[in-house]
Scaffold this motif. Structure first.
Motif, short mmCIF file in Angstrom:
data_model
loop_
_atom_site.label_atom_id
_atom_site.label_comp_id
_atom_site.label_asym_id
_atom_site.label_seq_id
_atom_site.Cartn_x
_atom_site.Cartn_y
_atom_site.Cartn_z
N GLY A 94 -19.91 35.74 14.11
CA GLY A 94 -19.60 35.58 12.75
C GLY A 94 -19.24 34.17 12.15
O GLY A 94 -19.16 33.86 11.21
N THR A 95 -18.87 33.57 13.20
CA THR A 95 -18.35 32.28 13.03
C THR A 95 -19.72 31.20 12.99
O THR A 95 -19.37 30.05 12.54
CB THR A 95 -17.53 31.43 14.43
OG1 THR A 95 -18.44 31.33 15.54
CG2 THR A 95 -16.20 32.40 14.71
N TYR A 117 -17.80 28.91 7.55
CA TYR A 117 -16.77 29.42 8.42
C TYR A 117 -15.77 28.04 8.64
O TYR A 117 -16.21 27.12 9.08
CB TYR A 117 -17.37 29.95 9.83
CG TYR A 117 -16.18 30.43 10.66
CD1 TYR A 117 -15.62 31.65 10.31
CD2 TYR A 117 -15.64 29.76 11.55
CE1 TYR A 117 -14.74 32.36 11.09
CE2 TYR A 117 -14.85 30.24 12.49
CZ TYR A 117 -14.07 31.53 12.28
OH TYR A 117 -13.34 32.09 13.06
N ALA A 146 -12.80 34.49 8.86
CA ALA A 146 -14.06 35.23 8.73
C ALA A 146 -14.56 35.32 7.40
O ALA A 146 -13.77 35.70 6.39
CB ALA A 146 -13.88 36.63 9.26
N ARG A 147 -15.93 35.20 7.11
CA ARG A 147 -16.60 35.10 5.77
C ARG A 147 -17.56 36.36 5.88
O ARG A 147 -17.91 36.81 4.57
CB ARG A 147 -17.36 33.81 5.78
CG ARG A 147 -16.55 32.73 5.33
CD ARG A 147 -17.51 31.45 4.89
NE ARG A 147 -18.22 32.19 3.59
CZ ARG A 147 -19.63 32.15 3.76
NH1 ARG A 147 -20.15 31.65 4.71
NH2 ARG A 147 -20.36 32.41 2.29
N ARG A 198 -17.25 38.73 17.29
CA ARG A 198 -16.24 37.36 16.99
C ARG A 198 -16.64 36.97 15.57
O ARG A 198 -17.92 37.08 14.82
CB ARG A 198 -16.91 36.30 18.02
CG ARG A 198 -16.10 35.00 17.48
CD ARG A 198 -16.22 33.86 18.60
NE ARG A 198 -17.79 33.70 19.07
CZ ARG A 198 -18.05 33.96 20.28
NH1 ARG A 198 -17.24 34.17 21.29
NH2 ARG A 198 -19.40 33.72 20.65
N GLY A 199 -15.61 36.83 14.92
CA GLY A 199 -15.53 36.15 13.59
C GLY A 199 -16.04 37.02 12.51
O GLY A 199 -16.58 36.58 11.37
N LEU A 200 -15.80 38.50 12.47
CA LEU A 200 -16.32 39.37 11.38
C LEU A 200 -14.97 40.17 10.87
O LEU A 200 -14.00 40.35 11.57
CB LEU A 200 -17.17 40.25 11.94
CG LEU A 200 -18.47 39.82 12.76
CD1 LEU A 200 -19.33 40.83 13.27
CD2 LEU A 200 -19.31 39.15 11.55
#
Length: 134
Positions: free
Chosen positions: A78-79, A84, A88-89, A112-114
């Motif tokens: 997610g990054t 970003y 998290a977006r 990752r990143g969610l």
């Protein structure tokens, strides 16, 4: 209760699938690819795959209508989405999916990143060994 961390061993990337829309379609991951299509393609592709996001600025909420199951090793990053900056977006909102697990993650994967929320059961189920949720 002591905390613990589970780390996946980095592997070479076999294939990269790019999520380009927030729909919940289940077709072929081709020119326009949903998260569900990217996960299906990664499940069908041998090896450690990578799912990245190329979504327009603005609404980056994905609302699956059922759970998402990962059966092969994959990194969902997610990054990678534009804009970003440490927060998290990409949001996976399971409020319309019913009493299901959101992401059912098999062995050796990295998520990752969610932001993952709203599912009726677990938002994330690490059902395999050696997976990382970051």
């Amino acid at each position: 209760m002591a905390g613990f961390a589970v780390f996946a061993v980095p592997q070479a990337i076999a294939a990269t699938f790019t999520v380009t829309n927030t729909g919940d379609t289940n077709g072929v991951c081709a020119v326009g690819c949903s998260l569900r299509e990217a996960i299906s393609a990664a499940n069908a592709s041998a090896g450690n795959d990578l799912i990245v996001f190329n979504l327009p600025l603005g609404d980056t909420t994905i609302a699956p209508t059922s759970g998402l199951t990962i059966t092969d090793t994959v990194t969902i990053d997610g990054t990678s989405v534009a804009g970003y900056a440490g927060g998290a977006r990409v949001v996976i909102d399971g409020s319309g999916a019913g009493a299901v697990n959101g992401l059912d993650v098999g062995s050796g994967s990295v998520i990752r990143g969610l932001v993952i929320n709203g599912f009726g059961n677990r938002n994330v189920l690490l059902s395999g060994i050696g997976s990382t949720l970051a």
